[in-house]
Design a protein around this motif. Structure first.
Motif, mmCIF file in Angstrom:
data_model
loop_
_atom_site.group_PDB
_atom_site.id
_atom_site.type_symbol
_atom_site.label_atom_id
_atom_site.label_comp_id
_atom_site.label_asym_id
_atom_site.label_seq_id
_atom_site.Cartn_x
_atom_site.Cartn_y
_atom_site.Cartn_z
ATOM 1 N N GLY A 141 25.292 21.902 -20.073
ATOM 2 C CA GLY A 141 24.606 22.218 -21.326
ATOM 3 C C GLY A 141 23.119 22.132 -21.131
ATOM 4 O O GLY A 141 22.619 22.057 -20.006
ATOM 5 N N GLN A 142 22.396 22.150 -22.227
ATOM 6 C CA GLN A 142 20.940 22.072 -22.186
ATOM 7 C C GLN A 142 20.538 20.607 -22.415
ATOM 8 O O GLN A 142 20.704 20.079 -23.520
ATOM 9 C CB GLN A 142 20.316 22.966 -23.259
ATOM 10 N N ILE A 143 20.036 19.962 -21.380
ATOM 11 C CA ILE A 143 19.630 18.563 -21.484
ATOM 12 C C ILE A 143 18.245 18.497 -22.115
ATOM 13 O O ILE A 143 17.287 19.072 -21.606
ATOM 14 C CB ILE A 143 19.624 17.882 -20.104
ATOM 15 N N VAL A 144 18.155 17.808 -23.247
ATOM 16 C CA VAL A 144 16.902 17.714 -23.994
ATOM 17 C C VAL A 144 16.342 16.305 -23.861
ATOM 18 O O VAL A 144 17.012 15.323 -24.206
ATOM 19 C CB VAL A 144 17.110 18.037 -25.488
ATOM 20 N N ILE A 145 15.121 16.207 -23.352
ATOM 21 C CA ILE A 145 14.460 14.912 -23.236
ATOM 22 C C ILE A 145 13.133 14.974 -23.977
ATOM 23 O O ILE A 145 12.412 15.976 -23.916
ATOM 24 C CB ILE A 145 14.258 14.516 -21.754
ATOM 25 N N TYR A 146 12.821 13.909 -24.684
ATOM 26 C CA TYR A 146 11.513 13.776 -25.323
ATOM 27 C C TYR A 146 10.637 12.980 -24.378
ATOM 28 O O TYR A 146 10.810 11.773 -24.214
ATOM 29 C CB TYR A 146 11.660 13.108 -26.689
ATOM 30 N N PRO A 168 22.765 26.432 -27.654
ATOM 31 C CA PRO A 168 24.220 26.563 -27.636
ATOM 32 C C PRO A 168 24.936 25.222 -27.474
ATOM 33 O O PRO A 168 25.902 24.933 -28.180
ATOM 34 C CB PRO A 168 24.485 27.483 -26.431
ATOM 35 N N ARG A 169 24.495 24.387 -26.510
ATOM 36 C CA ARG A 169 25.160 23.118 -26.230
ATOM 37 C C ARG A 169 24.124 22.063 -25.840
ATOM 38 O O ARG A 169 23.994 21.707 -24.669
ATOM 39 C CB ARG A 169 26.208 23.278 -25.110
ATOM 40 N N ALA A 170 23.387 21.596 -26.824
ATOM 41 C CA ALA A 170 22.333 20.614 -26.560
ATOM 42 C C ALA A 170 22.935 19.270 -26.161
ATOM 43 O O ALA A 170 23.916 18.810 -26.754
ATOM 44 C CB ALA A 170 21.465 20.438 -27.796
ATOM 45 N N LYS A 171 22.347 18.639 -25.151
ATOM 46 C CA LYS A 171 22.714 17.292 -24.710
ATOM 47 C C LYS A 171 21.451 16.433 -24.774
ATOM 48 O O LYS A 171 20.648 16.424 -23.841
ATOM 49 C CB LYS A 171 23.260 17.316 -23.273
ATOM 50 N N PHE A 172 21.274 15.724 -25.877
ATOM 51 C CA PHE A 172 20.060 14.940 -26.062
ATOM 52 C C PHE A 172 20.121 13.631 -25.284
ATOM 53 O O PHE A 172 21.162 12.956 -25.260
ATOM 54 C CB PHE A 172 19.855 14.617 -27.535
ATOM 55 N N ILE A 173 19.013 13.273 -24.668
ATOM 56 C CA ILE A 173 18.841 11.931 -24.124
ATOM 57 C C ILE A 173 18.269 11.085 -25.250
ATOM 58 O O ILE A 173 17.190 11.381 -25.777
ATOM 59 C CB ILE A 173 17.910 11.936 -22.901
ATOM 60 N N MET A 174 18.987 10.049 -25.641
ATOM 61 C CA MET A 174 18.625 9.304 -26.838
ATOM 62 C C MET A 174 18.777 7.816 -26.599
ATOM 63 O O MET A 174 19.418 7.380 -25.645
ATOM 64 C CB MET A 174 19.526 9.735 -28.003
ATOM 65 N N LYS A 175 18.197 7.037 -27.496
ATOM 66 C CA LYS A 175 18.319 5.591 -27.372
ATOM 67 C C LYS A 175 19.753 5.163 -27.696
ATOM 68 O O LYS A 175 20.402 5.730 -28.572
ATOM 69 C CB LYS A 175 17.320 4.878 -28.275
ATOM 70 N N ARG A 176 20.218 4.151 -27.001
ATOM 71 C CA ARG A 176 21.609 3.714 -27.111
ATOM 72 C C ARG A 176 21.975 3.268 -28.531
ATOM 73 O O ARG A 176 23.132 3.389 -28.946
ATOM 74 C CB ARG A 176 21.869 2.570 -26.114
ATOM 75 N N GLU A 177 21.006 2.768 -29.292
ATOM 76 C CA GLU A 177 21.289 2.273 -30.638
ATOM 77 C C GLU A 177 21.887 3.339 -31.547
ATOM 78 O O GLU A 177 22.605 3.025 -32.508
ATOM 79 C CB GLU A 177 20.005 1.726 -31.275
ATOM 80 N N GLN A 200 11.994 32.353 -26.092
ATOM 81 C CA GLN A 200 13.354 32.599 -25.615
ATOM 82 C C GLN A 200 14.170 31.320 -25.685
ATOM 83 O O GLN A 200 13.829 30.327 -25.043
ATOM 84 C CB GLN A 200 13.314 33.108 -24.165
ATOM 85 N N VAL A 201 15.243 31.331 -26.463
ATOM 86 C CA VAL A 201 16.087 30.142 -26.580
ATOM 87 C C VAL A 201 16.836 29.930 -25.266
ATOM 88 O O VAL A 201 17.548 30.823 -24.810
ATOM 89 C CB VAL A 201 17.094 30.290 -27.742
ATOM 90 N N PRO A 202 16.678 28.768 -24.629
ATOM 91 C CA PRO A 202 17.338 28.524 -23.339
ATOM 92 C C PRO A 202 18.865 28.493 -23.462
ATOM 93 O O PRO A 202 19.414 28.032 -24.466
ATOM 94 C CB PRO A 202 16.805 27.137 -22.931
ATOM 95 N N GLU A 203 19.521 28.998 -22.445
ATOM 96 C CA GLU A 203 20.976 28.949 -22.359
ATOM 97 C C GLU A 203 21.362 28.457 -20.973
ATOM 98 O O GLU A 203 20.538 28.381 -20.067
ATOM 99 C CB GLU A 203 21.578 30.329 -22.629
ATOM 100 N N GLY A 204 22.613 28.123 -20.791
ATOM 101 C CA GLY A 204 23.074 27.651 -19.493
ATOM 102 C C GLY A 204 22.546 26.266 -19.192
ATOM 103 O O GLY A 204 22.089 25.536 -20.070
#
Length: 245
Positions: free
Chosen positions: A144-149, A92-101, A66-70
């Motif tokens: 949005g959907q906060i994505v963290i690795y 729908p609205r991914a918000k990736f946590i990423m390295k500043r570079e 199931q693709v996450p929403e909200g």
């Protein structure tokens, strides 16, 4: 046949690299004034990268579960640039946590700023998490959907890296559902090298973890689910432990 796949791999890498600035410039007038335009441009690039992979190198992409929403936290396995493309395209609205570079990367950096991705300083992880929470709570980052690795970097199939506590901090402070995500993308699109394997790359969204677990129990469950499902996807793809790295 493998020589032909090498040629196809190199052609694919060249065209998908060229496509990034071309698509970025094409969408720039819209993206400059609208987050929607920025997302549209990046989704167009992701769609192009996956479509051309299918017919040029024989690599198909599939999203399962199931693709996450909200508003939700997604803790994903990271093996390859391909899993970023697939997750971004699916959400729908991914918000990736990423390295500043990444903010200073041509084209990508400008789009990530426009979409309000969450850039962190790897050397100051505690401060980065605090700043991110401040941004979310103050409303400066749209829902949005906060994505963290959770391992903090790409990890090749067969190798291991510790799961970092930042994911547990976010899970605890956001008090949101966390959706684990597994993948086998690194088998087909490795973190190093030019060769791209044909086959079926999968990103699988797993059963949600409801808020309320203590940090230790949460991290143990997250790691077990992500690693076991990623290993199963790798075996499905034909990967063997002797191919580690």
């Amino acid at each position: 046949m493998k020589l032909l796949q090498w040629v196809r791999s190199i052609l694919y890498i060249v065209q998908v690299t060229v496509a990034m600035p071309v698509i970025g410039l094409a969408f720039a007038p819209w993206a400059m004034f609208s987050k929607r335009g920025a997302y549209a441009g990046c989704k167009a690039y992701a769609a192009w990268a996956m479509w051309t992979a299918r017919w040029l190198i024989g690599l198909r992409c599939e999203v399962r579960g199931q693709v996450p929403e909200g508003e939700v936290l997604i803790a994903a396995k990271h093996q390859s640039f391909l899993d970023i493309i697939m997750i971004f395209h699916a959400l729908p609205r991914a918000k990736f946590i990423m390295k500043r570079e990444v903010l200073w990367t041509p084209v990508i950096g400008q789009y990530t700023k426009r979409m309000q991705m969450i850039a962190v300083n790897r050397g100051k992880r505690g401060q980065a998490i605090t700043k991110m929470m401040e941004d979310v709570n103050a409303g400066r980052v749209e829902p949005g959907q906060i994505v963290i690795y959770s391992q903090g970097t790409r990890v090749a199939p067969g190798l291991s890296a510790p799961y970092k506590v930042g994911t547990a901090v976010l899970y605890d402070q956001l008090a949101q559902v966390c959706v684990p995500a597994a993948t086998n993308a690194g088998y087909f699109w490795p973190r190093r090298g030019l060769y791209r394997r044909p086959g079926l790359a999968v990103v699988e969204f797993l059963e949600p973890i409801e808020p309320g677990l203590d940090k230790r129990a949460f991290m143990a469950r997250l790691e077990q689910e992500v690693e076991s499902h990623s290993d199963a996807l790798l075996r499905e793809a034909g990967w063997r432990p002797t191919e580690a790295g």
